[in-house]
Design a protein around this motif. Sequence first.
Motif, mmCIF file in Angstrom:
data_model
loop_
_atom_site.group_PDB
_atom_site.id
_atom_site.type_symbol
_atom_site.label_atom_id
_atom_site.label_comp_id
_atom_site.label_asym_id
_atom_site.label_seq_id
_atom_site.Cartn_x
_atom_site.Cartn_y
_atom_site.Cartn_z
ATOM 1 N N GLY A 53 -16.575 -30.071 -6.993
ATOM 2 C CA GLY A 53 -17.333 -31.366 -7.158
ATOM 3 C C GLY A 53 -16.831 -32.506 -7.428
ATOM 4 N N ASP A 54 -15.975 -32.057 -8.554
ATOM 5 C CA ASP A 54 -15.652 -33.578 -8.777
ATOM 6 C C ASP A 54 -14.482 -34.100 -7.828
ATOM 7 O OD1 ASP A 54 -16.015 -32.200 -11.310
ATOM 8 O OD2 ASP A 54 -14.322 -31.578 -12.286
ATOM 9 N N GLY A 55 -13.925 -33.405 -6.925
ATOM 10 C CA GLY A 55 -12.965 -33.992 -6.275
ATOM 11 C C GLY A 55 -14.075 -33.994 -4.674
ATOM 12 N N GLY A 56 -15.287 -33.978 -4.125
ATOM 13 C CA GLY A 56 -15.921 -34.075 -3.313
ATOM 14 C C GLY A 56 -15.596 -32.820 -2.407
ATOM 15 N N ILE A 57 -15.320 -32.193 -2.162
ATOM 16 C CA ILE A 57 -15.022 -30.929 -1.410
ATOM 17 C C ILE A 57 -15.268 -29.439 -1.683
ATOM 18 C CG2 ILE A 57 -12.930 -32.706 0.137
ATOM 19 C CD1 ILE A 57 -11.408 -29.921 -1.487
ATOM 20 N N ARG A 58 -15.694 -28.777 -0.918
ATOM 21 C CA ARG A 58 -15.848 -27.581 -0.670
ATOM 22 C C ARG A 58 -15.085 -26.737 -1.045
ATOM 23 N NH1 ARG A 58 -19.035 -29.307 2.774
ATOM 24 N NH2 ARG A 58 -18.247 -27.613 4.349
ATOM 25 N N ILE A 59 -15.101 -25.521 -1.804
ATOM 26 C CA ILE A 59 -13.679 -25.000 -2.035
ATOM 27 C C ILE A 59 -14.135 -23.073 -1.929
ATOM 28 C CG2 ILE A 59 -11.736 -24.490 -3.819
ATOM 29 C CD1 ILE A 59 -11.372 -26.707 -4.489
ATOM 30 N N ALA A 60 -13.502 -22.589 -1.524
ATOM 31 C CA ALA A 60 -13.894 -21.301 -1.295
ATOM 32 C C ALA A 60 -13.005 -20.206 -1.893
ATOM 33 C CB ALA A 60 -14.445 -20.746 0.419
ATOM 34 N N VAL A 61 -13.425 -19.171 -2.787
ATOM 35 C CA VAL A 61 -11.654 -18.519 -2.862
ATOM 36 C C VAL A 61 -12.173 -16.727 -2.871
ATOM 37 C CG1 VAL A 61 -10.356 -17.878 -4.758
ATOM 38 C CG2 VAL A 61 -11.502 -20.410 -4.813
ATOM 39 N N THR A 62 -10.964 -16.213 -1.710
ATOM 40 C CA THR A 62 -11.120 -15.190 -2.032
ATOM 41 C C THR A 62 -9.709 -14.540 -2.644
ATOM 42 O OG1 THR A 62 -10.214 -15.113 0.190
ATOM 43 C CG2 THR A 62 -12.058 -14.958 0.481
ATOM 44 N N CYS A 63 -9.953 -13.252 -3.169
ATOM 45 C CA CYS A 63 -9.190 -11.936 -3.723
ATOM 46 C C CYS A 63 -8.900 -11.153 -2.756
ATOM 47 C CB CYS A 63 -8.635 -12.748 -5.187
ATOM 48 S SG CYS A 63 -9.026 -14.271 -5.784
ATOM 49 N N ARG A 64 -7.824 -10.663 -3.041
ATOM 50 C CA ARG A 64 -7.453 -9.257 -2.247
ATOM 51 C C ARG A 64 -6.275 -8.722 -2.704
ATOM 52 N NH1 ARG A 64 -9.319 -12.459 2.045
ATOM 53 N NH2 ARG A 64 -7.238 -12.826 2.637
ATOM 54 N N GLY A 65 -6.629 -7.246 -3.088
ATOM 55 C CA GLY A 65 -5.459 -6.912 -4.256
ATOM 56 C C GLY A 65 -5.434 -6.418 -5.519
ATOM 57 N N SER A 66 -4.542 -5.797 -5.493
ATOM 58 C CA SER A 66 -4.169 -5.922 -7.973
ATOM 59 C C SER A 66 -3.820 -6.581 -7.891
ATOM 60 C CB SER A 66 -3.236 -4.162 -7.781
ATOM 61 O OG SER A 66 -3.915 -4.216 -8.910
ATOM 62 N N VAL A 67 -5.031 -7.206 -8.338
ATOM 63 C CA VAL A 67 -4.216 -8.972 -9.432
ATOM 64 C C VAL A 67 -4.075 -9.355 -10.579
ATOM 65 C CG1 VAL A 67 -4.925 -11.130 -9.695
ATOM 66 C CG2 VAL A 67 -5.664 -9.869 -7.697
ATOM 67 N N GLY A 68 -4.983 -8.005 -11.538
ATOM 68 C CA GLY A 68 -4.472 -7.293 -13.032
ATOM 69 C C GLY A 68 -2.628 -6.818 -13.673
ATOM 70 N N ASP A 69 -1.817 -6.437 -12.980
ATOM 71 C CA ASP A 69 -0.840 -6.387 -13.302
ATOM 72 C C ASP A 69 -0.124 -7.667 -13.169
ATOM 73 O OD1 ASP A 69 -1.631 -4.479 -15.257
ATOM 74 O OD2 ASP A 69 -1.622 -2.688 -13.747
ATOM 75 N N LEU A 70 -0.178 -8.755 -13.191
ATOM 76 C CA LEU A 70 1.240 -9.655 -12.014
ATOM 77 C C LEU A 70 1.672 -9.803 -13.245
ATOM 78 C CD1 LEU A 70 -0.806 -11.590 -8.987
ATOM 79 C CD2 LEU A 70 0.651 -9.769 -8.940
ATOM 80 N N PRO A 71 3.483 -10.297 -13.150
ATOM 81 C CA PRO A 71 3.706 -10.652 -13.933
ATOM 82 C C PRO A 71 4.249 -12.107 -14.305
ATOM 83 C CG PRO A 71 5.770 -10.109 -11.843
ATOM 84 C CD PRO A 71 3.834 -9.059 -11.712
ATOM 85 N N ALA A 72 3.890 -12.485 -15.800
ATOM 86 C CA ALA A 72 3.069 -14.003 -15.730
ATOM 87 C C ALA A 72 4.270 -15.341 -14.977
ATOM 88 C CB ALA A 72 3.657 -14.005 -17.529
ATOM 89 N N ALA A 73 5.334 -14.783 -14.975
ATOM 90 C CA ALA A 73 5.868 -15.707 -13.779
ATOM 91 C C ALA A 73 5.130 -16.025 -12.489
ATOM 92 C CB ALA A 73 7.271 -15.546 -13.851
ATOM 93 N N VAL A 74 4.798 -14.551 -11.634
ATOM 94 C CA VAL A 74 4.165 -15.142 -10.938
ATOM 95 C C VAL A 74 2.992 -15.489 -10.628
ATOM 96 C CG1 VAL A 74 3.390 -13.005 -9.270
ATOM 97 C CG2 VAL A 74 5.752 -13.199 -9.320
ATOM 98 N N GLU A 75 2.140 -15.256 -11.463
ATOM 99 C CA GLU A 75 0.337 -15.419 -11.611
ATOM 100 C C GLU A 75 0.837 -17.160 -12.064
ATOM 101 O OE1 GLU A 75 -2.186 -12.573 -14.470
ATOM 102 O OE2 GLU A 75 -0.976 -13.456 -15.082
ATOM 103 N N VAL A 76 1.367 -17.626 -13.081
ATOM 104 C CA VAL A 76 1.719 -19.022 -13.048
ATOM 105 C C VAL A 76 2.330 -20.203 -11.425
ATOM 106 C CG1 VAL A 76 3.307 -21.040 -14.391
ATOM 107 C CG2 VAL A 76 2.592 -18.785 -15.639
ATOM 108 N N ALA A 77 2.849 -19.427 -10.656
ATOM 109 C CA ALA A 77 3.804 -19.377 -10.238
ATOM 110 C C ALA A 77 2.549 -19.751 -8.976
ATOM 111 C CB ALA A 77 5.004 -19.247 -8.956
ATOM 112 N N ALA A 78 1.595 -18.846 -8.721
ATOM 113 C CA ALA A 78 1.202 -18.751 -7.955
ATOM 114 C C ALA A 78 -0.370 -19.723 -7.548
ATOM 115 C CB ALA A 78 0.281 -17.378 -7.786
#
Length: 176
Positions: A53-78
């Motif tokens: 709402g801060d930017g005035g747009i609607r944002i929808a997020v979907t996540c698929r797959g196992s996100v729990g054990d990602l390397p820290a660098a990959v998490e930060v980059a994504a």
Amino acid sequence: HDVGRAGELLESATAKAQEAVQDVRRLVHGLRPPALDDLGLAGALRAMESSAGDGGIRIAVTCRGSVGDLPAAVEVAAFRIAQEALTNTVRHSGATSAAVSLDVADSVVVSVVDDGHGIPAGRIAGVGMASMRERAAELGGSLEVEPVLPQGTRVTATIPLAVSRPVLPVPREVAR
């Protein structure tokens, strides 16, 4: 011996100490956003929905797959790539909505699609676009930016989870 001057010095030292604390906080936040530690990657991305709402747009997020054990660098980059793509959407696109998707399999694919007016032909990429490309490339990945029909833009970063590294030859002993 000068009480007035001592008070001024103390106020100045206090202000500089507070500035230093803020600088350290900004640096730490820049290295690894606290939201990743608190919420994980999926949760940090979903938290963007509530701040949309801060930017005035609607944002929808979907996540698929196992996100729990990602390397820290990959998490930060994504996370940073999604964050920068959304920032560009809010600032430049005129969009009313955006969709963020995160797919994890052999690679991490983060995509941001908006319904804005698209990127004008001939526009020179700015610092944000270069930053997203660099973040993906540092981890052996890639970034694609393409138009979406009838209007909009898609930013897709693909970051491999297993980076193949060239095998270097073992040096032979030199005969004496």
